[in-house]
Structures are given as C-alpha cells and as structure tokens.
Design an enzyme around this catalytic site. Sequence first.
Site, PDB file in Angstrom:
ATOM      1  N   HIS A 141       0.870  -1.035  -0.027  1.00 32.46           N
ATOM      2  CA  HIS A 141      -0.152   0.023  -0.089  1.00 32.46           C
ATOM      3  C   HIS A 141       0.902   1.322  -0.043  1.00 32.46           C
ATOM      4  O   HIS A 141       0.902   2.228  -0.815  1.00 32.46           O
ATOM      5  CB  HIS A 141      -0.785  -0.038   1.243  1.00 32.46           C
ATOM      6  CG  HIS A 141      -1.832   1.306   1.477  1.00 32.46           C
ATOM      7  ND1 HIS A 141      -3.145   1.281   1.191  1.00 32.46           N
ATOM      8  CD2 HIS A 141      -1.606   2.296   1.865  1.00 32.46           C
ATOM      9  CE1 HIS A 141      -3.626   2.468   1.215  1.00 32.46           C
ATOM     10  NE2 HIS A 141      -2.698   2.989   1.792  1.00 32.46           N
ATOM     11  N   GLU A 142       1.810   1.228   0.892  1.00 29.97           N
ATOM     12  CA  GLU A 142       2.587   2.605   0.985  1.00 29.97           C
ATOM     13  C   GLU A 142       3.590   2.637  -0.231  1.00 29.97           C
ATOM     14  O   GLU A 142       3.824   3.689  -0.822  1.00 29.97           O
ATOM     15  CB  GLU A 142       3.411   2.535   2.224  1.00 29.97           C
ATOM     16  CG  GLU A 142       2.693   2.351   3.575  1.00 29.97           C
ATOM     17  CD  GLU A 142       1.534   3.338   3.784  1.00 29.97           C
ATOM     18  OE1 GLU A 142       1.595   4.482   2.973  1.00 29.97           O
ATOM     19  OE2 GLU A 142       0.476   3.233   4.463  1.00 29.97           O
ATOM     20  N   HIS A 168       1.813   4.607  -2.645  1.00 26.12           N
ATOM     21  CA  HIS A 168       1.987   6.181  -2.473  1.00 26.12           C
ATOM     22  C   HIS A 168       3.050   6.628  -2.856  1.00 26.12           C
ATOM     23  O   HIS A 168       3.459   7.600  -3.515  1.00 26.12           O
ATOM     24  CB  HIS A 168       1.725   6.233  -1.184  1.00 26.12           C
ATOM     25  CG  HIS A 168       0.308   6.456  -0.530  1.00 26.12           C
ATOM     26  ND1 HIS A 168      -0.523   7.222  -0.983  1.00 26.12           N
ATOM     27  CD2 HIS A 168      -0.048   5.729   0.584  1.00 26.12           C
ATOM     28  CE1 HIS A 168      -1.830   7.011  -0.287  1.00 26.12           C
ATOM     29  NE2 HIS A 168      -1.384   5.937   0.552  1.00 26.12           N
ATOM     30  N   GLU A 170      -4.830   7.638  -2.948  1.00 24.32           N
ATOM     31  CA  GLU A 170      -5.142   6.491  -2.397  1.00 24.32           C
ATOM     32  C   GLU A 170      -5.482   5.651  -3.368  1.00 24.32           C
ATOM     33  O   GLU A 170      -5.554   4.514  -3.288  1.00 24.32           O
ATOM     34  CB  GLU A 170      -6.209   6.717  -1.759  1.00 24.32           C
ATOM     35  CG  GLU A 170      -5.973   7.388  -0.190  1.00 24.32           C
ATOM     36  CD  GLU A 170      -4.981   6.608   0.816  1.00 24.32           C
ATOM     37  OE1 GLU A 170      -4.956   5.406   0.615  1.00 24.32           O
ATOM     38  OE2 GLU A 170      -4.327   7.243   1.449  1.00 24.32           O
TER      39      GLU A 170
END
Length: 501
Positions: free
Chosen positions: A266-267, A270, A296
Amino acid sequence: MTMTISEATQTLAQLQRELHAYRHAVGVIRLDSLTAAPPGSARGRGETLQFLASKSYDLLVNPDTARLLYFLRDHEDELTAHQAREVQLLLEEYENISKVPAGEYAAYRALINQAESVWHEAKRTNDYPLFAPYLGQVVETMRRFAGYYAPDRDPMDVWLNQNERGLSREKLDPFFTELREKIGPILHHVARQPQIDDSFLFQSYPIYRQRELADYLMELLCIDRQYCNIGETEHPFTTRFNKRDVRITTKYQERSFAPALFSVIHESGHALYELGLDDEHTNTFLDGGASSSIHESQSRLFENMVGRSRAFLSLIFPKLQELFPSQLGGVTAEALYRAVNKSQPSPIRIEADELTYPFHIMVRYEIEKAMMAGEVSTERLPALWAEKMEQYLGIQVPDDAHGILQDSHWSGGKIGYFPSYALGSAYAAQIMARMRFDLDPQRVIASGDLSPIVGWLRERVHRYGMLLDPDDVILNCCGAPFDPTYYTDYLADKYTRLYQL
C-alpha cells in the site's frame, strides 16, 4: 514600483523554494517524531514546529506576496500552463491561511505535534481519556479554521474540499449510499457461506524475516531504494520531501506477516506516485499528488488489485516459503490467495478485507460529519463508534485501542481524509479497467516484471502531480468521467467468484 512578468515569475519560483524548505524541515521533524524520537521529546519539538510554522506563515501571508500573486493572476495569459497553475494553488492557500491569525496558525502546528504524541501513548495503553482533551482541541480548531476559510459553508464540506477539490457531502453521500445498497447484500450473502481457512496466517512470523520480505516487495514493485527508504511506526504512512526523498513506514506484527505485507505494498503505491512526478514540478506547488483520493487510488490499486491478485501471490509465494518454511510448508498459493481475500468483519480498518473495508470508512465519515456539525461531544465518541460498528459490520468493539484510537488521522488534523480511501478504491477500479485496454495486468504481474504497470500509471497519472484537478486526472487517464459502478462491479464479481455465490 512596477515589476515585469519575468521578474514576477522569478520571484514566484523563489517563494515556492523557500516555502518548500520550511515544509521539508517540518516534514523531517514530523517523520522523526513518529518513528524514532523518544516519548518525552514532544515539548521541545513543538516549540521548534511552532517557530517554523510562524516563519512559513509570515513568508506566505504578507503584502508583497499578495501583490505578487494577484499581479500574476491578472497576467495569466502571459504565463505557462504550469506557472498559471502554481499561481492558482498558491493564491488559494494564501487566501485561506491569511484568514487565520498568525498566532492561531502557529499554535495549531504545536497542538498537532502534541496530539500525535499523546495519541501514540493513548493507543499503546488503551487510554482514550488521555487523548480526548487533545482530540477536542483539534476538532474545535478545525471547525474554527473552516469558519475562517469559508464562513458560509458547512465545516465538513470545507475539509472535504481541502482533501479533494470539488468534493462535498452532496457528492459523497450518494456514493456511500450506492456502496451500501450494492455491496451490503453481497456482504450478508458471504457471511452465510462456509468460512475460508486462514489459520495458517496466524502463527509466529519472525520480524527480522518480515523485514527481508519488505525489501523484496519494494524491489519487486520497482521502488528505487536510492530515493525511498522504509521505517517502522505505530500506524503506517508515507511522507515525501521531494521526488528523490520519499519515506514509507510499516508496522510488523509477529502473529502474522499479512498486515505488514499489505501495508508495504500500500505505502509503496503512494511512493511510486511521488517518485513518478515530472522533474519540473520539484520545489513548486505542483510537487505532489493531485488529491488525497487520487493518491489513495494508487496505493489501493497496488495493495488490492495487484497485491491480492492470484498472479501476484503466486509470484511471491516461493519467496514466502523461503522466508517462512515451517509456517507455510504445507500451504498452496491458491490457499494463500483465498486466505488473504477472506471476508470477515474485523474491528481494525487497515486489516479489513476489500468487501468490508468501505463500511469502516462510512463509520468514520459519519462520525466526522457529527463532529464538524458540533452534534457529538468528545466523551461520547467511543460509544458512537461502537454503535456504528455494530450497525454496519455487526461486530463488537473490544476496547478503544481497537476502536476510536486505532487510526492516527484525527490527531494530525486530517478531517475529511477518510473518504479518500473509499473514493480512491473506486478510482482504482476504473483506472485498472482502462489499463486492460493497453496491457494484460495479470500476465504482466505473472512475468515478475511490474515495470509496464508502473510505467503506464506514471505516464497517465503520476507525472502530472497537482497540474490537474482530481476529476481531470480520471478523465485524462480513463477517457471518461468517474463512474463508481466499476468499483461495485469489481467487488461483486470478485466475491461472487471467491465464495461461489
């Protein structure tokens, strides 16, 4: 004294460099506070942050800056598209911040520093009363600032728009209604099916091995480690100082490798966005993601549509068995796919499956609306949280650490951010559907070289930074306006197949 356009644009560039320098310093201090600083360091750090906030405020809010920005706005036809956008964004920030008294702005930065520090301790000790007074101050400040920014608008709409240009309750409420109506019945059907066995996920998984897994994942996801590092914190997040200095964090739990596995992915989503910005945006107000939801969309796309796919889990399965041979020795890649996609209501948002996840966001969104409307006291929030978790997910909240204290966002003043997760997931579904016209994502993933996916996103989303509004990012990327049915159809198809409904 009359300035020329050339002089004005040079002054504009210098102003942005100086503002960026202050933000860089604040960002480094904040990163340190959330990862390495000792617990008792908050007071001294708060004084430094208050000083930096005052200097940054004075740099932006003064007659010279006002004259510069309004002059450039009036001569927009003589600017490049990038310069015109920089002026637009800077002027919006100036007009907002200038309405806040300088002392209050600096005090707010100090409050956020203290609130984040207290939140860490409150979560660790399951002590909501310790945090409640700080949360009350944050909420009161956010309501007051919203009144400064736009006194004729609802405070919640002000903060939704700050996170996503043009977003409001009027637009967001129907989106969540559609999710409830279309996904709610599937969730109930799934709840009546025999549950998937995921017991093998909950064993002892040594943290030093999980750190090796994180490094492997970042390399697989095309993260250039020259410009992106990973740290550890209570609540995973990504911060960036420029496109050549991006930091991600995760939290390792010995009881399972899955939380860290998916938080790293997830990160990394980003981080890829920030690393993919065009060089010309550096040190300008275009240097960053278009909005919270667009950001997101990238993290949720990688976490769920890449990371939870059969192709990706089959790809990394040999590495998982290498790192955890006794724990996963008798497990198959298909069993892993089913286990990490199992749908079962949980009190923890960041560990929630894709089907129940948007309902976690609804809980937070409705509480935020009540807080911004002044309809609920700080003392009442844990009970309201429990009521809504029961209403939407049918589960009991075991304690405040697994309830209202689980997320760090409100301690950092991030009112209006939570909807970004659900909206970002919906954007991701539409973006992935468009990607399939140009390449086969699952075949690309299975090959082990994910650079075609990263390159496609870089060309259509990442490189623009804040040059485009969120609606224009989706239109530019997908060739059509945002359509939430891509998301509801994606969830319905995935879980109908997984549970053979």
